[in-house]
Design a protein around this motif. Sequence first.
Motif, mmCIF file in Angstrom:
data_model
loop_
_atom_site.group_PDB
_atom_site.id
_atom_site.type_symbol
_atom_site.label_atom_id
_atom_site.label_comp_id
_atom_site.label_asym_id
_atom_site.label_seq_id
_atom_site.Cartn_x
_atom_site.Cartn_y
_atom_site.Cartn_z
ATOM 1 N N MET B 1 0.835 -1.209 0.000
ATOM 2 C CA MET B 1 0.000 0.000 0.000
ATOM 3 C C MET B 1 0.871 1.262 0.000
ATOM 4 N N LYS B 2 0.380 2.267 -0.623
ATOM 5 C CA LYS B 2 1.101 3.545 -0.683
ATOM 6 C C LYS B 2 0.293 4.636 0.018
ATOM 7 N N LEU B 3 1.031 5.532 0.641
ATOM 8 C CA LEU B 3 0.412 6.759 1.159
ATOM 9 C C LEU B 3 0.873 7.901 0.261
ATOM 10 N N LEU B 4 -0.077 8.508 -0.439
ATOM 11 C CA LEU B 4 0.241 9.646 -1.308
ATOM 12 C C LEU B 4 -0.174 10.915 -0.572
ATOM 13 N N THR B 5 0.786 11.822 -0.382
ATOM 14 C CA THR B 5 0.478 13.081 0.301
ATOM 15 C C THR B 5 0.685 14.232 -0.676
ATOM 16 N N ILE B 56 -3.912 10.262 0.723
ATOM 17 C CA ILE B 56 -4.671 9.193 0.071
ATOM 18 C C ILE B 56 -3.911 7.876 0.258
ATOM 19 N N VAL B 57 -4.572 6.894 0.798
ATOM 20 C CA VAL B 57 -3.979 5.553 0.881
ATOM 21 C C VAL B 57 -4.575 4.721 -0.243
ATOM 22 N N CYS B 58 -3.707 4.122 -1.070
ATOM 23 C CA CYS B 58 -4.222 3.360 -2.213
ATOM 24 C C CYS B 58 -3.167 2.371 -2.689
ATOM 25 N N ASP B 59 -3.497 1.579 -3.714
ATOM 26 C CA ASP B 59 -2.502 0.631 -4.233
ATOM 27 C C ASP B 59 -1.475 1.384 -5.077
ATOM 28 N N PRO B 60 -0.305 0.784 -5.290
ATOM 29 C CA PRO B 60 0.785 1.507 -5.979
ATOM 30 C C PRO B 60 0.397 2.034 -7.363
ATOM 31 N N ALA B 61 -0.392 1.267 -8.128
ATOM 32 C CA ALA B 61 -0.735 1.705 -9.491
ATOM 33 C C ALA B 61 -1.587 2.972 -9.450
ATOM 34 N N THR B 62 -2.576 2.985 -8.544
ATOM 35 C CA THR B 62 -3.428 4.170 -8.419
ATOM 36 C C THR B 62 -2.598 5.370 -7.972
ATOM 37 N N ASP B 77 1.541 25.699 -12.778
ATOM 38 C CA ASP B 77 0.938 26.965 -12.368
ATOM 39 C C ASP B 77 0.604 27.070 -10.884
ATOM 40 N N PHE B 78 0.699 25.981 -10.157
ATOM 41 C CA PHE B 78 0.262 26.044 -8.760
ATOM 42 C C PHE B 78 1.382 25.634 -7.814
ATOM 43 N N ALA B 79 1.284 26.160 -6.579
ATOM 44 C CA ALA B 79 2.180 25.703 -5.529
ATOM 45 C C ALA B 79 1.743 24.293 -5.155
ATOM 46 N N MET B 80 2.590 23.309 -5.421
ATOM 47 C CA MET B 80 2.210 21.925 -5.110
ATOM 48 C C MET B 80 3.443 21.057 -4.924
ATOM 49 N N ILE B 81 3.431 20.241 -3.867
ATOM 50 C CA ILE B 81 4.405 19.155 -3.782
ATOM 51 C C ILE B 81 3.626 17.887 -3.459
ATOM 52 N N LEU B 82 4.205 16.755 -3.854
ATOM 53 C CA LEU B 82 3.596 15.500 -3.425
ATOM 54 C C LEU B 82 4.684 14.486 -3.185
ATOM 55 N N TYR B 83 4.397 13.537 -2.318
ATOM 56 C CA TYR B 83 5.357 12.466 -2.059
ATOM 57 C C TYR B 83 4.630 11.170 -1.734
ATOM 58 N N LEU B 84 5.346 10.073 -1.990
ATOM 59 C CA LEU B 84 4.782 8.740 -1.789
ATOM 60 C C LEU B 84 5.545 8.033 -0.680
ATOM 61 N N ALA B 85 4.829 7.259 0.108
ATOM 62 C CA ALA B 85 5.503 6.474 1.135
ATOM 63 C C ALA B 85 4.855 5.098 1.205
ATOM 64 N N ASP B 86 5.661 4.096 1.565
ATOM 65 C CA ASP B 86 5.094 2.768 1.798
ATOM 66 C C ASP B 86 4.446 2.758 3.175
ATOM 67 N N VAL B 87 3.252 2.211 3.259
ATOM 68 C CA VAL B 87 2.596 2.110 4.558
ATOM 69 C C VAL B 87 2.002 0.719 4.729
ATOM 70 N N GLU B 88 1.835 0.345 5.985
ATOM 71 C CA GLU B 88 1.147 -0.916 6.283
ATOM 72 C C GLU B 88 -0.242 -0.593 6.778
ATOM 73 N N VAL B 89 -1.213 -1.323 6.297
ATOM 74 C CA VAL B 89 -2.578 -1.119 6.792
ATOM 75 C C VAL B 89 -3.130 -2.454 7.256
ATOM 76 N N LEU B 90 -4.111 -2.404 8.144
ATOM 77 C CA LEU B 90 -4.662 -3.642 8.689
ATOM 78 C C LEU B 90 -5.676 -4.282 7.761
ATOM 79 N N ARG B 91 -6.343 -3.447 6.950
ATOM 80 C CA ARG B 91 -7.395 -3.990 6.070
ATOM 81 C C ARG B 91 -7.138 -3.570 4.629
#
Lengths: 318, 95
Positions: B1-5, B56-62, B77-91
């Motif tokens: 699972m990935k955490l996209l921020t 957003i927590v989702c699968d790697p492809a999404t 055109d916009f102020a934006m950063i994003l980063y991905l992290a591996d996370v563990e989820v219970l469900r």
Amino acid sequence: MLSTIDPVILFFVLGIVAGLARAELRLPAPIYEFLSFLLLLAIGLKGGVELAKQSLADLLPQILAVTVMGTLMPLLAFPVLLFLGRMKRADAASIAAHYGSVSVGTFAVAVAYLTNRDISFEEYMPLFVVVLEIPAIVVGVALAKGLSRDTQWKRMAHEVFLGKSIVLLVGGLLIGWAVGSEGVQPISPLFFDLFKGVLALFLLEMGLIAAAQLGSLRNHGLFLVAFGILMPVTGAVIGTGLAEVLDLSMGGTILLATLAASASYIAVPAAFRLIVPQANPTLSLTASLGITFPFNILAGIPLYHAMAAALPRFQGVL
Amino acid sequence: MKLLTIITESALEQDLLADAEALGAHGYTVTEAHGKGNRGVRSGSWTASSNIRVEIVCDPATAQAIAQHMQAKYYEDFAMILYLADVEVLRPQKF
């Protein structure tokens, strides 16, 4: 001497000074939102109550004339910004739209100024605030993108008509119009009795915001400063002229001049950020909030008063 | 699972969330934020200078699809950063 100054102005000055001195002062964003909600609704309600006493047919020529003014103002500002200011097309269009549209905060201060001096005015003037907010956005977007198909007109209609300031002003107008002066009595302690206090707090925060904008002024230079002062004065001359044609009272003339002089910082920036994202919001907000708003509050309104008082038909009125 | 921020201007909230859902996000969390980046200080003191942080927590492809879409549509055109992290989820089936 200081007692003749409206206290709300001093709150604005306090905000600017505190902001420039980097004092530990910060109004939470939800409170700023709340204050602007109150101001917009109060202005709408007040106008609506008066509107109920007018026949709309009588007002129609005035509404049309004011709409034409709102349409032409950005067309006047655009070439100046594009050629004299050598700005990018999107930036010139955005700033032109800001100056064609109006500032409700400036309008509120002008109303407080007139009330303080017992100068009467056409109480339905808030209607003109609504009328003037809209056309400049449409003209500005057309200037930035041309009348091409890929301009998202549907999207723009959504941003224009469902933006915070329009919804609250029009909503207040309609509620005031529907219930009349008797009907608004139960809510008048919040919206009318507290108006000056709310305005004072709002202006304190506006002073802080204006001071923050002044920081970015160093990068944008003299042209923006000159434009931010000369454009409102030009607008005020146009507004005063139109008020003369429409035969408005002295107070009405000052208010229309102030509206024509003021620059938007709520509706236009919000709409442009989404519809014309290439336009740099720092430029337009530095001009409208960092320069024009303080200029109008501190010097503009008394100047427009003097301009109206100099008109032949108001000679001897004061 | 990935955490996209994603940290960006709050003006974008509605558009951005609609995009994320269309690209397969099953949910999101939005918080108000303020900070500083290469577009200057975003103090959050009023609408035009406020930021949001979208998680957003989702699968790697999404996560990849959303990240690429954001970069293409908004970075210029916009102020934006994003980063991905591996996370563990219970469900995992929930995301």
